[in-house]
Design a protein around this motif. Structure first.
Motif, PDB file in Angstrom:
ATOM      1  N   UNK A  93      -2.201  -7.903 -11.210  1.00  0.00           N
ATOM      2  CA  UNK A  93      -2.469  -6.464 -11.353  1.00  0.00           C
ATOM      3  C   UNK A  93      -1.184  -5.649 -11.278  1.00  0.00           C
ATOM      4  N   UNK A  94      -0.284  -6.035 -10.379  1.00  0.00           N
ATOM      5  CA  UNK A  94       0.968  -5.282 -10.234  1.00  0.00           C
ATOM      6  C   UNK A  94       1.878  -5.522 -11.430  1.00  0.00           C
ATOM      7  N   UNK A  95       1.927  -6.750 -11.928  1.00  0.00           N
ATOM      8  CA  UNK A  95       2.711  -7.036 -13.134  1.00  0.00           C
ATOM      9  C   UNK A  95       2.231  -6.167 -14.288  1.00  0.00           C
ATOM     10  N   UNK A  96       0.928  -6.014 -14.432  1.00  0.00           N
ATOM     11  CA  UNK A  96       0.371  -5.194 -15.507  1.00  0.00           C
ATOM     12  C   UNK A  96       0.667  -3.716 -15.298  1.00  0.00           C
ATOM     13  N   UNK A 143       7.505  -1.461  -9.852  1.00  0.00           N
ATOM     14  CA  UNK A 143       8.471  -2.547  -9.695  1.00  0.00           C
ATOM     15  C   UNK A 143       8.792  -2.790  -8.225  1.00  0.00           C
ATOM     16  N   UNK A 144       8.920  -1.728  -7.456  1.00  0.00           N
ATOM     17  CA  UNK A 144       9.150  -1.890  -6.022  1.00  0.00           C
ATOM     18  C   UNK A 144       7.961  -2.578  -5.362  1.00  0.00           C
ATOM     19  N   UNK A 145       6.772  -2.221  -5.797  1.00  0.00           N
ATOM     20  CA  UNK A 145       5.560  -2.863  -5.277  1.00  0.00           C
ATOM     21  C   UNK A 145       5.558  -4.346  -5.631  1.00  0.00           C
ATOM     22  N   UNK A 167       0.838  -1.208   0.000  1.00  0.00           N
ATOM     23  CA  UNK A 167       0.000   0.000   0.000  1.00  0.00           C
ATOM     24  C   UNK A 167       0.873   1.258   0.000  1.00  0.00           C
ATOM     25  N   UNK A 168       0.474   2.222  -0.810  1.00  0.00           N
ATOM     26  CA  UNK A 168       1.146   3.528  -0.899  1.00  0.00           C
ATOM     27  C   UNK A 168       2.598   3.427  -1.391  1.00  0.00           C
ATOM     28  N   UNK A 169       2.876   2.415  -2.203  1.00  0.00           N
ATOM     29  CA  UNK A 169       4.187   2.300  -2.853  1.00  0.00           C
ATOM     30  C   UNK A 169       4.021   2.774  -4.299  1.00  0.00           C
ATOM     31  N   UNK A 183      15.509 -15.618  -6.667  1.00  0.00           N
ATOM     32  CA  UNK A 183      15.298 -16.178  -8.003  1.00  0.00           C
ATOM     33  C   UNK A 183      14.137 -15.496  -8.705  1.00  0.00           C
ATOM     34  N   UNK A 184      12.987 -15.372  -8.034  1.00  0.00           N
ATOM     35  CA  UNK A 184      11.817 -14.814  -8.703  1.00  0.00           C
ATOM     36  C   UNK A 184      11.911 -13.301  -8.915  1.00  0.00           C
ATOM     37  N   UNK A 185      12.573 -12.602  -8.014  1.00  0.00           N
ATOM     38  CA  UNK A 185      12.805 -11.172  -8.238  1.00  0.00           C
ATOM     39  C   UNK A 185      13.702 -10.979  -9.460  1.00  0.00           C
ATOM     40  N   UNK A 186      14.770 -11.756  -9.546  1.00  0.00           N
ATOM     41  CA  UNK A 186      15.659 -11.689 -10.706  1.00  0.00           C
ATOM     42  C   UNK A 186      14.904 -12.018 -11.987  1.00  0.00           C
ATOM     43  N   UNK A 187      14.057 -13.030 -11.927  1.00  0.00           N
ATOM     44  CA  UNK A 187      13.291 -13.459 -13.098  1.00  0.00           C
ATOM     45  C   UNK A 187      12.367 -12.353 -13.612  1.00  0.00           C
TER      46      UNK A 187
END
Length: 224
Positions: free
Chosen positions: A165-168, A99-101, A93-95, A213-217
């Motif tokens: 939603x955040x990926x989009x 990408x940081x979110x 919330x409030x980020x 791993x998933x953040x890098x991906x």
């Protein structure tokens, strides 16, 4: 975060229980001891008779709360995903930076879980181990379509949809947001399992976590 979570009640689909275990000391004891027993002996060997011996009660008292051990596992899974969802909402919330979110959301669903002291009858660290080892047993059944219609997986899907939603937000043109989000959530459980049991087929270990791993991906995929 703990002080905020202490004021929140995790809502679970009422169709998963006969009587809400959160409404009595016995119900909370059933939840507490079932988590410990499933972790100790595995879901296949877990029975209400064995649970009754652990809580000093007959198994008929457990059936007053849950009609089967499958429903109990669904309940524990739903509670777990609801708890993660609250943590994700608070963390993101409030980020303003998408990408940081996204990194924060991924961290919540992939990191090693520590026990939350605000929920005295539920050890989230042990429950996380159960989800890693047993969650697929709630999905890979002949009844999955009917149970999905009943809303048993609604919270699990809601966690994934929040990540979609955040990926989009990060990359509206990326065509596989749903597949990526579900792969992160489900895949992180698998990577934790491999890290603990089949170490030679994963790069995840004490130094490289599934979160890394998933953040890098996602950074490499979505920043193209």
């Amino acid at each position: 975060m703990n002080s905020i979570l202490s004021n929140i009640s995790i809502t679970v689909n009422p169709k998963l229980f006969v009587k809400n275990p959160e409404t009595s000391d016995l119900g909370k004891k059933i939840i507490q001891k079932s988590i410990l027993l499933i972790d100790e002996i595995g879901f296949e060997n877990f029975t209400f008779k064995k649970l009754g011996e652990q809580i000093g009660s007959n198994e008929s008292s457990i059936y007053r709360y849950f009609e089967s051990k499958h429903k109990l596992l669904l309940y524990l899974s739903s509670w777990y995903w609801g708890w993660l969802e609250y943590r994700m909402v608070i963390s993101t919330t409030n980020i303003p930076d998408p990408m940081e979110k996204l990194i924060r959301a991924i961290t919540i669903v992939t990191e090693k879980i520590e026990d939350d002291s605000t929920t005295l009858h539920i050890n989230e660290s042990i429950l996380n181990k159960i989800i890693i080892a047993e969650f697929t047993k709630t999905l890979l059944t002949k009844e999955v379509d009917e149970e999905n219609k009943e809303g048993f997986f609604l919270v699990y899907k809601r966690v994934i949809n929040r990540i979609i939603d955040i990926i989009q937000e990060v990359n509206p043109d990326y065509a596989f947001a749903k597949s990526l989000a579900s792969s992160i959530v489900e895949g992180s459980l698998h990577q934790h399992f491999l890290k603990d049991h089949l170490k030679t087929i994963t790069n995840c270990n004490e130094n490289n976590s599934p979160t890394q791993f998933y953040v890098d991906l996602v950074q490499k995929i979505l920043n193209k």
